[in-house]
Motif scaffolding. Structure first.
Motif: not given
Length: 430
Positions: A209-215, A351-356, A369-375, A390-399
């Motif tokens: 299970l992905s620790f970043m997105t829950g997939y 609001v954009r959800l990165l998890t199905a 994530r939120i468009e235009g916001m520093d997460m 909460t768990g901030g995600q600062g991965h190059p592919e996931i902000q």
């Protein structure tokens, strides 16, 4: 068997002693079991009377909201009491009380975990966390210069660091594949791993299970594909075990490592390592063991002096988990995830959800994530101003921000979290 009788049976099968059985937390769990009766798991997902009793089995500070249970969850009060009781007993005369009386009880923990995971007790080692379990696999397998290992770019950083040490030390080749977030389909994921295999590939390390997105990865399909190609698969199950129902045979894997202080609700510093019996001899332990232990799963527990209290309390936390029931638990966790995620998406088009989402899709973990916001700033603002972790995600592919409720999380906590995020969206973070 009635709800109360089943509950008592589960507690006694974990060898839980009288002081713990008499605790307030256990009485709360017994009350919850009575409320549930024989109702189906899905019907219980929104039964707040039941989950209110579960919450009261924890000692919590209601001025703080923990939505980062993916890092580590609090243990139920009676689990903590068991550990503290054993620590005090150990401290009176460590060599007798801990080494000779408490440490042998690890065998009961081994039995309980093996039964729940669906393996032989002689294939189950008790570790301190998923990192220890997974690095036992990574450093324990004999590989030679030029051998290749496949991971994704989103695998847990500590595991990638461990492989990179073997790259520097042993001359291995680490291939990192990039997957869509979220993946388009399980088949796409399997094809991506298979396309990366070469004649030099020896190992695939896959997250359950992905620790970043829950997939939830299609572990069985990856294991079957890799086995046909002569490639071994290491499964990093840090976030999967006791999160949703599965067994070893459903995965078909030869190796599996996980933490128990996340979704199994054990005290911090508990994990497990599964190695199929015919693979044990060829997998070295992290710390030296005798030659006589080559085929003994206990060689992975040779870590020197350590407290018995932590791993012995696992039996109590596992009994708590089993009393709730894995199906009931995942139904609740998905309900909690959908409550906050659907509200935020409904009330803001940024609001954009990165998890199905879905009734039978993924688990408690979801990232947005939120468009235009520093997460990262939002993560800090939620804690500094509102004491919401909460768990901030600062991965190059996931902000984004990862939200992980657990069985004790209340609807009020999730609603308050949504209120604050929507304030940040509409009014800014003053």
């Amino acid at each position: 068997m009635t709800g109360r009788r089943a509950f008592v049976s589960t507690m006694l099968s974990a060898a839980i002693g009288g002081p713990v059985l008499n605790s307030l937390a256990v009485r709360r769990l017994a009350a919850a079991t009575q409320i549930a009766g024989t109702r189906e798991p899905a019907a219980m997902a929104e039964e707040e009377a039941y989950w209110g009793e579960i919450r009261r089995a924890f000692t919590l500070d209601d001025t703080l909201t923990n939505l980062n249970n993916g890092w580590s969850s609090p243990a139920p009060t009676h689990v903590l009491e068991q550990m503290i009781r054993d620590l005090r007993f150990s401290n009176e005369l460590p060599v007798e009380h801990m080494a000779r009386l408490l440490e042998p009880r690890i065998e009961s923990v081994r039995d309980a975990l093996a039964r729940d995971f669906g393996c032989d007790r002689e294939e189950m080692a008790i570790t301190r966390n998923a990192s220890e379990a997974n690095e036992t696999m990574i450093f324990g397998l004999d590989l030679k210069r030029g051998d290749e290992v496949i991971v994704t770019t989103q695998n847990y950083p500590r595991m990638i660091n461990a492989w990179n040490q073997r790259v520097r030390r042993d001359g291995l080749v680490l291939r990192q594949i990039k997957l869509d977030t979220p993946p388009k389909s399980d088949e796409d994921v399997v094809r991506a791993f298979e396309a990366a295999i070469t004649p030099a590939t020896r190992v695939i390390e896959v997250m359950h299970l992905s620790f970043m997105t829950g997939y939830i990865f299609p572990v069985r399909k990856i294991v079957d594909m890799a086995r046909r190609r002569g490639v071994q698969v290491f499964v990093d199950g840090a976030h999967a075990y006791a999160h949703f129902p599965f067994t070893r045979d459903e995965l078909g894997c030869d190796y599996y490592g996980t933490s128990l202080h996340k979704w199994c609700l054990a005290p911090i510093g508990a994990g497990m390592l599964y190695v199929r019996r015919d693979r044990i001899k060829a997998l070295w332990p992290l710390m030296a063991a005798t030659e006589a232990q080559d085929a003994d799963i206990r060689k992975y527990e040779e870590i020197g002096t350590h407290p018995a209290a932590n791993h012995n309390a696992v039996a109590v936390s596992l009994a708590f988990h089993r009393s709730i029931g894995a199906d009931r638990k995942i139904a609740r966790l998905r309900f909690l995830r959908d409550r906050w995620a659907k509200r935020l998406m409904a009330e803001s088009d940024r609001v954009r959800l990165l998890t199905a989402l879905g009734p039978n899709v993924n688990g408690a973990i979801a990232t947005f994530r939120i468009e235009g916001m520093d997460m990262q700033r939002l993560t800090g603002w939620l804690w500094a101003n509102h004491r919401i972790a909460t768990g901030g995600q600062g991965h190059p592919e996931i902000q984004g921000i990862r939200i992980t409720p657990n069985v004790y999380t209340s609807l009020d906590e999730l609603d308050r979290f949504c209120d604050k995020v929507l304030i940040a969206i509409r009014q800014g973070m003053a």
